[in-house]
Design a protein around this motif. Sequence first.
Motif, PDB file in Angstrom:
ATOM      1  N   THR A   1      64.036-140.310 100.403  1.00 46.18           N
ATOM      2  CA  THR A   1      63.638-139.418  99.318  1.00 46.18           C
ATOM      3  C   THR A   1      64.704-139.380  98.227  1.00 46.18           C
ATOM      4  O   THR A   1      64.394-139.424  97.032  1.00 46.18           O
ATOM      5  CB  THR A   1      63.387-137.996  99.854  1.00 46.18           C
ATOM      6  OG1 THR A   1      62.314-138.017 100.796  1.00 46.18           O
ATOM      7  CG2 THR A   1      63.024-137.045  98.714  1.00 46.18           C
ATOM      8  N   LEU A   2      65.966-139.301  98.635  1.00 48.09           N
ATOM      9  CA  LEU A   2      67.042-139.276  97.656  1.00 48.09           C
ATOM     10  C   LEU A   2      67.081-140.560  96.829  1.00 48.09           C
ATOM     11  O   LEU A   2      67.338-140.529  95.623  1.00 48.09           O
ATOM     12  CB  LEU A   2      68.396-139.072  98.353  1.00 48.09           C
ATOM     13  CG  LEU A   2      68.672-137.668  98.890  1.00 48.09           C
ATOM     14  CD1 LEU A   2      70.034-137.615  99.559  1.00 48.09           C
ATOM     15  CD2 LEU A   2      68.597-136.628  97.767  1.00 48.09           C
TER      16      LEU A   2
ATOM     17  N   GLN B   1      53.478-127.074  95.096  1.00 51.53           N
ATOM     18  CA  GLN B   1      53.313-126.214  96.264  1.00 51.53           C
ATOM     19  C   GLN B   1      52.049-126.574  97.035  1.00 51.53           C
ATOM     20  O   GLN B   1      52.031-126.548  98.268  1.00 51.53           O
ATOM     21  CB  GLN B   1      53.249-124.748  95.829  1.00 51.53           C
ATOM     22  CG  GLN B   1      53.316-123.756  96.985  1.00 51.53           C
ATOM     23  CD  GLN B   1      54.658-123.784  97.681  1.00 51.53           C
ATOM     24  OE1 GLN B   1      55.693-123.552  97.069  1.00 51.53           O
ATOM     25  NE2 GLN B   1      54.666-124.087  98.968  1.00 51.53           N
ATOM     26  N   ARG B   2      51.012-126.946  96.287  1.00 50.17           N
ATOM     27  CA  ARG B   2      49.721-127.239  96.939  1.00 50.17           C
ATOM     28  C   ARG B   2      49.593-128.688  97.386  1.00 50.17           C
ATOM     29  O   ARG B   2      49.108-128.968  98.487  1.00 50.17           O
ATOM     30  CB  ARG B   2      48.582-126.899  95.979  1.00 50.17           C
ATOM     31  CG  ARG B   2      47.207-127.090  96.600  1.00 50.17           C
ATOM     32  CD  ARG B   2      46.113-126.554  95.707  1.00 50.17           C
ATOM     33  NE  ARG B   2      44.798-126.729  96.321  1.00 50.17           N
ATOM     34  CZ  ARG B   2      43.657-126.352  95.747  1.00 50.17           C
ATOM     35  NH1 ARG B   2      43.676-125.764  94.560  1.00 50.17           N
ATOM     36  NH2 ARG B   2      42.509-126.559  96.356  1.00 50.17           N
ATOM     37  N   PHE B   3      50.041-129.614  96.527  1.00 44.93           N
ATOM     38  CA  PHE B   3      49.805-131.032  96.801  1.00 44.93           C
ATOM     39  C   PHE B   3      51.070-131.826  97.118  1.00 44.93           C
ATOM     40  O   PHE B   3      50.984-132.987  97.500  1.00 44.93           O
ATOM     41  CB  PHE B   3      49.094-131.688  95.614  1.00 44.93           C
ATOM     42  CG  PHE B   3      47.765-131.076  95.278  1.00 44.93           C
ATOM     43  CD1 PHE B   3      46.659-131.306  96.085  1.00 44.93           C
ATOM     44  CD2 PHE B   3      47.621-130.265  94.172  1.00 44.93           C
ATOM     45  CE1 PHE B   3      45.423-130.742  95.781  1.00 44.93           C
ATOM     46  CE2 PHE B   3      46.397-129.691  93.857  1.00 44.93           C
ATOM     47  CZ  PHE B   3      45.294-129.926  94.662  1.00 44.93           C
ATOM     48  N   GLY B   4      52.233-131.223  96.930  1.00 46.43           N
ATOM     49  CA  GLY B   4      53.485-131.914  97.217  1.00 46.43           C
ATOM     50  C   GLY B   4      54.237-132.288  95.952  1.00 46.43           C
ATOM     51  O   GLY B   4      53.705-132.261  94.838  1.00 46.43           O
ATOM     52  N   ARG B   5      55.514-132.659  96.135  1.00 47.45           N
ATOM     53  CA  ARG B   5      56.366-133.006  95.001  1.00 47.45           C
ATOM     54  C   ARG B   5      55.850-134.241  94.255  1.00 47.45           C
ATOM     55  O   ARG B   5      55.967-134.338  93.037  1.00 47.45           O
ATOM     56  CB  ARG B   5      57.786-133.306  95.501  1.00 47.45           C
ATOM     57  CG  ARG B   5      58.466-132.174  96.227  1.00 47.45           C
ATOM     58  CD  ARG B   5      58.965-131.105  95.305  1.00 47.45           C
ATOM     59  NE  ARG B   5      59.769-130.138  96.027  1.00 47.45           N
ATOM     60  CZ  ARG B   5      60.128-128.955  95.539  1.00 47.45           C
ATOM     61  NH1 ARG B   5      59.756-128.589  94.326  1.00 47.45           N
ATOM     62  NH2 ARG B   5      60.865-128.130  96.259  1.00 47.45           N
ATOM     63  N   ARG B   6      55.320-135.202  94.983  1.00 48.52           N
ATOM     64  CA  ARG B   6      54.920-136.482  94.386  1.00 48.52           C
ATOM     65  C   ARG B   6      53.929-136.282  93.246  1.00 48.52           C
ATOM     66  O   ARG B   6      54.129-136.796  92.132  1.00 48.52           O
ATOM     67  CB  ARG B   6      54.321-137.397  95.457  1.00 48.52           C
ATOM     68  CG  ARG B   6      53.943-138.789  94.974  1.00 48.52           C
ATOM     69  CD  ARG B   6      53.432-139.633  96.132  1.00 48.52           C
ATOM     70  NE  ARG B   6      52.128-139.192  96.576  1.00 48.52           N
ATOM     71  CZ  ARG B   6      50.970-139.659  96.113  1.00 48.52           C
ATOM     72  NH1 ARG B   6      50.966-140.590  95.170  1.00 48.52           N
ATOM     73  NH2 ARG B   6      49.831-139.216  96.569  1.00 48.52           N
ATOM     74  N   ILE B   7      52.874-135.540  93.493  1.00 51.18           N
ATOM     75  CA  ILE B   7      51.832-135.337  92.487  1.00 51.18           C
ATOM     76  C   ILE B   7      52.358-134.481  91.333  1.00 51.18           C
ATOM     77  O   ILE B   7      52.134-134.782  90.153  1.00 51.18           O
ATOM     78  CB  ILE B   7      50.594-134.674  93.115  1.00 51.18           C
ATOM     79  CG1 ILE B   7      50.018-135.574  94.227  1.00 51.18           C
ATOM     80  CG2 ILE B   7      49.537-134.398  92.053  1.00 51.18           C
ATOM     81  CD1 ILE B   7      49.562-136.926  93.749  1.00 51.18           C
TER      82      ILE B   7
ATOM     83  N   TYR C   1      65.038-130.491  93.019  1.00 51.66           N
ATOM     84  CA  TYR C   1      64.601-129.739  94.186  1.00 51.66           C
ATOM     85  C   TYR C   1      64.068-130.650  95.288  1.00 51.66           C
ATOM     86  O   TYR C   1      64.158-130.316  96.472  1.00 51.66           O
ATOM     87  CB  TYR C   1      63.505-128.748  93.805  1.00 51.66           C
ATOM     88  CG  TYR C   1      63.961-127.596  92.948  1.00 51.66           C
ATOM     89  CD1 TYR C   1      64.950-126.711  93.387  1.00 51.66           C
ATOM     90  CD2 TYR C   1      63.395-127.369  91.700  1.00 51.66           C
ATOM     91  CE1 TYR C   1      65.352-125.642  92.609  1.00 51.66           C
ATOM     92  CE2 TYR C   1      63.791-126.297  90.907  1.00 51.66           C
ATOM     93  CZ  TYR C   1      64.770-125.442  91.365  1.00 51.66           C
ATOM     94  OH  TYR C   1      65.167-124.386  90.588  1.00 51.66           O
ATOM     95  N   ALA C   2      63.487-131.788  94.896  1.00 52.73           N
ATOM     96  CA  ALA C   2      62.886-132.683  95.889  1.00 52.73           C
ATOM     97  C   ALA C   2      63.927-133.180  96.884  1.00 52.73           C
ATOM     98  O   ALA C   2      63.641-133.365  98.061  1.00 52.73           O
ATOM     99  CB  ALA C   2      62.217-133.867  95.189  1.00 52.73           C
TER     100      ALA C   2
END
Length: 438
Positions: free
Chosen positions: A32-33, A91-97, A144-145
């Motif tokens: 992720t980093l 919050q609903r779909f994730g950081r990616r979207i 934040y990710a």
Amino acid sequence: MKKGESTMEGRKITLEEIVASPEKLQHLYRRTLIIVVLSQIFGGAGLAAGITVGALLAQDMLGTDAYSGVPVALLTLGSAGAAYMIGRVSQRFGRRIGLAGGFLTGGISALGVVLAAVTDNVWLLFFSLLFYGAGTASNLQARYAGTDLATAKQRGKAISIALVSTTLGAVAGPNLVGVMGDFAVSIGVPSLAGPFILGAAAFILAGLILLGFMRPDPLLVSKTLENEKRKDSEKTPKETHVKNNRGIIVGGSVMVLTQMVMVAIMTMTPIHMGHHGHGLDAIGLVIGIHIGTMYLPSLVTGVLVDKVGRTAMASAAGVTLLLAGIVAATAPGDSLFVLILALALLGLGWNFGLISGTATIVDATTPSTRAKVQGSMDVMVALSGATGGMLSGMVVSHSSYSLLSIGGGLLSILLLPLIIWASRGNVAVKRVKNKKTA
């Protein structure tokens, strides 16, 4: 792909499988980093374009300095609305979207800025800058990710890695002002719009990297991890509530004040330099060094935030910003060296404040609400930046750059009583815990 499944190393696995394996979690944290770093390199270049020439483009199109702070104000106002939306979507779909959507919106809007410059349409310029802020919001929220899968002792470092990776693009962007200006003229576009061509390509690439490679999503994994650990929590709801509220208030306030001071002084520096005969190359150098000190010290700052503490580094932010204001206020207009020093201190103070404030916010939230709270806090940060950018032009127009700088430095001192209040609250919470243990 079924809900709760993701891809990792070429095969489908459930989020529960990842959570159950410390090795998989550590691998995903590192991966992720890496993805965040790649996206931030491009995102930094897009961020720098609007900061460097936005005010100059508006000044050229409007023919006055009084509203030269409007572009940065619109950019930060747009980033406020985008931060709210990115937080909710994430919050609903994730950081990616959430993050990818923001970057792509910013990239398309950068093309709108170029079109506005070609057609000399100031309303299209302002409209495009407003949505260009979505890229800025994504660039900021990407930090934040990297913390979603980090432990409490890794959060400062995780934030710093995300921020320092922005340095390559953010420093290169302003120093490519001349090159991009020449390229723009060669294709029939006003030179000041050239950096926004770079911004468009950079934001779109950052969005595509996140959209294609941030799988499994770190926030969704951290939510699953939280559910697994919830039964083992020893903190009472009351104690957690007290700590969280205080942490959110303090962390948010630190970021808001540092952002307002930084944006106000930074916005008017190119205008101030232009009045004293400095060219685009000199302005690009000063802003490039400023942005470099905003991000490059992050690896050291992150370690200090984890080792020395959030409170000490927030205090350092206030003192450093005060010094920046004093140096900027007393700098001779024709002294490039002193202006570089002032803007370097300004960037460093912002760096201290953002990382310590961000770590405090992360400490005070849980994965079930984290992205929404972070988005809301970044809304306040963006609004404070919009306020600083809007007022900066008016202050300088009716007084001077020196008064703006010294006023910003004095404003940063408000961090100190806030930090004292936070320290007393932490002592009170510890006393309550000790009594209950006894």
